[in-house]
Design a protein around this motif. Structure first.
Motif, PDB file in Angstrom:
ATOM      1  N   ARG A   2      16.641  48.228  -4.263  1.00 18.35           N
ATOM      2  CA  ARG A   2      16.226  48.248  -5.541  1.00 18.35           C
ATOM      3  C   ARG A   2      14.604  48.221  -5.769  1.00 18.35           C
ATOM      4  O   ARG A   2      14.099  47.633  -4.867  1.00 18.35           O
ATOM      5  N   HIS A   8      19.156  49.227 -12.695  1.00 18.64           N
ATOM      6  CA  HIS A   8      20.276  49.958 -11.817  1.00 18.64           C
ATOM      7  C   HIS A   8      21.354  50.794 -12.524  1.00 18.64           C
ATOM      8  O   HIS A   8      21.537  50.406 -13.709  1.00 18.64           O
ATOM      9  N   ARG A  10      24.286  52.356 -14.350  1.00 15.89           N
ATOM     10  CA  ARG A  10      25.619  51.413 -14.714  1.00 15.89           C
ATOM     11  C   ARG A  10      26.925  52.027 -14.053  1.00 15.89           C
ATOM     12  O   ARG A  10      26.926  53.329 -13.550  1.00 15.89           O
ATOM     13  N   LEU A  11      27.685  51.216 -13.713  1.00 13.22           N
ATOM     14  CA  LEU A  11      29.207  51.763 -13.427  1.00 13.22           C
ATOM     15  C   LEU A  11      29.586  52.573 -14.437  1.00 13.22           C
ATOM     16  O   LEU A  11      29.654  52.066 -15.470  1.00 13.22           O
ATOM     17  N   ASP A  20      38.442  47.026 -15.212  1.00 15.03           N
ATOM     18  CA  ASP A  20      37.717  47.664 -13.895  1.00 15.03           C
ATOM     19  C   ASP A  20      38.525  47.133 -12.691  1.00 15.03           C
ATOM     20  O   ASP A  20      38.946  46.011 -12.988  1.00 15.03           O
ATOM     21  N   ALA A  24      35.857  47.052  -6.708  1.00 16.17           N
ATOM     22  CA  ALA A  24      35.079  48.081  -7.136  1.00 16.17           C
ATOM     23  C   ALA A  24      33.492  47.603  -7.752  1.00 16.17           C
ATOM     24  O   ALA A  24      32.641  47.870  -7.591  1.00 16.17           O
ATOM     25  N   PHE A  25      34.151  46.694  -8.852  1.00 17.37           N
ATOM     26  CA  PHE A  25      33.151  46.204  -9.582  1.00 17.37           C
ATOM     27  C   PHE A  25      32.114  45.022  -8.863  1.00 17.37           C
ATOM     28  O   PHE A  25      30.804  45.117  -9.140  1.00 17.37           O
ATOM     29  N   TRP A  28      29.790  47.292  -6.876  1.00 19.16           N
ATOM     30  CA  TRP A  28      28.513  47.584  -7.734  1.00 19.16           C
ATOM     31  C   TRP A  28      27.730  46.491  -8.031  1.00 19.16           C
ATOM     32  O   TRP A  28      26.471  46.507  -7.918  1.00 19.16           O
ATOM     33  N   ASP A  31      25.378  45.691  -5.107  1.00 19.59           N
ATOM     34  CA  ASP A  31      24.197  46.532  -5.295  1.00 19.59           C
ATOM     35  C   ASP A  31      23.249  46.416  -6.415  1.00 19.59           C
ATOM     36  O   ASP A  31      21.942  46.620  -6.284  1.00 19.59           O
ATOM     37  N   ALA A  32      23.613  46.084  -7.515  1.00 18.49           N
ATOM     38  CA  ALA A  32      23.036  45.843  -8.677  1.00 18.49           C
ATOM     39  C   ALA A  32      21.930  44.640  -8.814  1.00 18.49           C
ATOM     40  O   ALA A  32      21.079  44.733  -9.361  1.00 18.49           O
ATOM     41  N   ARG A  89      33.303  46.256 -21.188  1.00 17.87           N
ATOM     42  CA  ARG A  89      33.731  47.567 -20.598  1.00 17.87           C
ATOM     43  C   ARG A  89      35.217  47.894 -20.880  1.00 17.87           C
ATOM     44  O   ARG A  89      35.470  49.056 -21.118  1.00 17.87           O
TER      45      ARG A  89
END
Length: 167
Positions: A2, A8, A10-11, A20, A24-25, A28, A31-32, A89
């Protein structure tokens, strides 16, 4: 890696009306927000309107061998952010969420792996947020986070989360 000042990506939003995939969330989110991988989150799931995390104590130990208050506070704040973001979301909205206010009350030491839950403070909270977003393009929701070590309530937090207007 980062970079400071660079948002970052968005998913992608889930299918309309769908939630979601929790794994997977979480991938993400790690990473974010780089510190997430060090918080000890083992599992995330929805139980009705309640978002639940199952966590390991080991990465959050303090000098006394119990839960570190600063780490537990970060977790409760992030859990509320996740609840709000995932709710948006599910409703087809990719919006920025920030914590506007947060308080914590420590009730007992955390002495083992634990579970954190997040729910709206009021049953009408989600409907109120939806109405605010519809009428003003921004809104707030108050959430309660609880940390349970077995049957013992160790921490209760209250957070007010703001959904920002589209820039």
């Amino acid at each position: 890696m980062r970079e400071i000042g660079i948002p970052h990506p968005r998913l992608p939003l889930p299918e309309p009306g769908q939630r979601d995939d929790p794994q997977a969330f979480l991938a993400w989110l790690s990473d974010a927000i780089p510190m997430v991988e060090h918080l000890g989150i083992r599992e995330m799931c929805w139980e009705g309107e309640q978002l639940v995390w199952v966590l390991s104590l080991a990465p959050n130990l303090n000098d006394k061998g119990t839960g570190f208050g600063g780490g537990l506070t970060a977790q409760s704040t992030l859990l509320g952010w996740c609840w709000t973001t995932l709710w948006l979301r599910e409703h087809g909205l990719a919006r920025d969420v920030v914590v506007a206010e947060a308080t914590q009350r420590f009730l007992a030491p955390v002495t083992g792996d634990y579970r954190m839950t997040c729910t709206p403070e009021s049953a009408k909270g989600p409907d109120s947020l939806a109405a605010q977003l519809q009428s003003r393009g921004r809104g707030r929701i108050s959430l309660i986070q609880q940390l349970w070590c077995g049957d013992t309530l160790c921490l209760e937090a209250h957070g007010n989360y703001a959904v920002l207007p589209v820039a």
